[in-house]
Each structure stands twice: as structure tokens, then as C-alpha cells.
Design a protein around this motif. Sequence first.
Motif, short mmCIF file in Angstrom:
data_model
loop_
_atom_site.label_atom_id
_atom_site.label_comp_id
_atom_site.label_asym_id
_atom_site.label_seq_id
_atom_site.Cartn_x
_atom_site.Cartn_y
_atom_site.Cartn_z
N UNK A 114 -5.10 30.21 -33.92
CA UNK A 114 -4.40 30.76 -32.76
C UNK A 114 -5.31 30.79 -31.53
N UNK A 115 -6.62 31.00 -31.73
CA UNK A 115 -7.56 30.95 -30.61
C UNK A 115 -7.54 29.56 -29.98
N UNK A 116 -7.58 28.55 -30.85
CA UNK A 116 -7.58 27.18 -30.34
C UNK A 116 -6.26 26.85 -29.65
N UNK A 117 -5.16 27.38 -30.16
CA UNK A 117 -3.87 27.12 -29.52
C UNK A 117 -3.82 27.75 -28.13
N UNK A 118 -4.32 28.97 -28.00
CA UNK A 118 -4.40 29.60 -26.68
C UNK A 118 -5.22 28.73 -25.73
N UNK A 119 -6.41 28.33 -26.20
CA UNK A 119 -7.34 27.61 -25.33
C UNK A 119 -6.79 26.22 -24.98
N UNK A 120 -6.21 25.53 -25.96
CA UNK A 120 -5.65 24.20 -25.70
C UNK A 120 -4.48 24.29 -24.73
N UNK A 121 -3.66 25.34 -24.86
CA UNK A 121 -2.55 25.53 -23.91
C UNK A 121 -3.09 25.66 -22.49
N UNK A 122 -4.20 26.38 -22.33
CA UNK A 122 -4.78 26.54 -20.99
C UNK A 122 -5.30 25.21 -20.45
N UNK A 123 -5.87 24.38 -21.33
CA UNK A 123 -6.36 23.07 -20.90
C UNK A 123 -5.21 22.17 -20.48
N UNK A 124 -4.11 22.24 -21.21
CA UNK A 124 -2.96 21.39 -20.89
C UNK A 124 -2.32 21.83 -19.58
N UNK A 125 -2.40 23.11 -19.26
CA UNK A 125 -1.89 23.56 -17.96
C UNK A 125 -2.79 23.02 -16.85
N UNK A 126 -4.09 22.92 -17.11
CA UNK A 126 -4.96 22.21 -16.16
C UNK A 126 -4.42 20.80 -15.90
N UNK A 127 -4.06 20.14 -16.98
CA UNK A 127 -3.64 18.74 -16.90
C UNK A 127 -2.35 18.58 -16.10
N UNK A 128 -1.50 19.60 -16.10
CA UNK A 128 -0.24 19.53 -15.35
C UNK A 128 -0.51 19.32 -13.86
N UNK A 129 -1.72 19.66 -13.41
CA UNK A 129 -2.02 19.49 -11.98
C UNK A 129 -2.05 18.02 -11.55
N UNK A 130 -2.03 17.09 -12.48
CA UNK A 130 -1.95 15.67 -12.08
C UNK A 130 -0.61 15.38 -11.40
N UNK A 131 0.37 16.27 -11.60
CA UNK A 131 1.69 16.09 -10.99
C UNK A 131 1.83 16.89 -9.70
#
Length: 305
Positions: A114-131
Motif C-alpha cells: 500500500x505504501x508503494x501504491x500511494x507513492x506510485x499514484x503520486x508519481x503518475x500524477x506528476x506524469x499527468x502534467x505532460x498534458x
Amino acid sequence: MAALAPLPPLPPQFKSIQHHLRTAQEHDKRDPVVAYYCRLYAMQTGMKIDSKTPDCRKFLSKLMDQLEALKKQLGDNEAITQEIVGSAHLENYALKMFLYADNEDRAGRFHKNMIKSFYTASLLIDVITVFGELTDENVKHRKYARWKATYIHNCLKNGETPQAGPVGIEEDNDVEENEDAGATSLPTQPPQPSSSAYDPSSMPSSSFTGIQIPPGAHAPANTPAEVPHSTGVASNTIQPTPQTVPAIDPALFSTVSQGDIRLTPEDFARAQKYCKYAGSALQYEDVSTAVQNLQKALKLLTTGR
């Protein structure tokens, strides 16, 4: 999907994108669309950091080769060819990963998965900034997820019991500087949850700081939130989870656009985005989220709000 040519060693200047690149590698087979956009984010960010130093130029060149290879392999995928579809796919994926971790947290089930899921979700929200720029909602999701990953990790590391659910966020807690947080100390393969198997049907709708999480959503298939096959749970015993579809406002069926309603180009873009979100939700058989987004689109087109 064909294997990609390996990248050269990561230059020290690109330390801030190392976890996004690792997330890309983890999703090459799991979800190539997510892998593509993680690399695109790393490429764009790396160009801003240093595109002149020889080591950096060499690294970015090889990363560009990976992107071109991926784009060729995914050439017929709408999430790659149409920006709005890609944005919806990525946002939906990040939200479902966040929701899995959030519900584990609220239930007091603290484990590396669950820690990794929280952290990965935050990284993917970073990635959304490409749009483009993030919505306020996504900014809050990212901040909360990244802080939670660090907070729970540090508690477990120090032998302390984390406080479940939303608690006050420490403004000065910088996850980026904490090398132990999130992904660095976690294995690539998802570990066995410590006290409870991941069960989509057990996850109620949730919210924090006023942010509403769509009910009925669950972690997308083959994410780090998924229970490993070695858990002993027979796959043929898992039945589709009945979903509660939100009530549809009867007035929407008879609503006709008023003559004085003037929709702006931004309104049309928002309506199109809601429809794409609905389509993305249906890919995960998330009927509730699909219905909610379609209702939003219909209301916007008929009332201008």
C-alpha cells in the motif's frame, strides 16, 4: 511487446526522475500506455534540467529512442494518438491506485504494497502534467499520497503504529529528499499484503479534505496493488463484484438545451473530457464512475454548468 534497448547510467542531474523511469519499466508489460507517458514525462523534465552536458545528452538521446520505439509499437492505441484519451487513461489509473492504498490505510492495513501504491499514484500524477496543468484535485491527491507514503514508511521503519486515515499533513515534509520513502526501498514485485488480501468489493467510497473519490472504483488489473498469484487464492473462485450504479436524475432525460445557453470552447472540451473519462472507466468495468461522468457531460451540455 518487444524489449526496449537499455538506457545508459542515470546522470546525477536526473535524480529527480529516477522513480518515474522505474515506474515506466514496471509497467512495460503491465500497461504500456502508462510506461510510455512515464518516459515522456522523464524526457520533458530531463530536457529542462540539463540537455547540454554530454552524459545528459547521451541519456536523453537513448530515452528518445525508447519513446520512438514505444510509439511505433502502440501506434494504433487511442491513448497514444489522442491526448485527451491518454490523459483520461492515466488519471483514471492513478486514481484507482490511490483509492486502493487509501482504503487499505483507512482500514489500518499497513504494508509495503500500500505504501508503494500511494507513492506510485503520486508519481503518475506528476506524469499527468505532460498534458498541461494539474487540477486542484489532483494536486491535493498527489500531496496527500506522497506524504502518506513517507509517513507510513517512517512509522513502520521506526516500529511505530501509523495513524489510519486522514491526519494533518506536515507541510515541511519533503518526500523527494527522503530516499527511503516510496519506491527506493520497495521491491519491484508486489509483496503479500500483511493482514488482508486486496478485495475490490471491500472498498467503500472515500474522501479527504473535501475530495470525493468515485464509489465502486478499484485498482486496475495488474497494478502493484494486485494480490500476487502466490497468495493461494484460486483465480476461478473470484466472481465479478456487483456494482451499485448511482441514481440517474430523471430530469436529464427530458432536458433540452436552452436557447440562451452559449457554450464556450472550454465547455466543449470539458464535456469531451467527461465522455473520455467515462470510456476509460468502462475499460475497468467501473460502471458507477462511467455513469457519473456521462451525467456531468449531459448536464454541462444542456445547462452550461
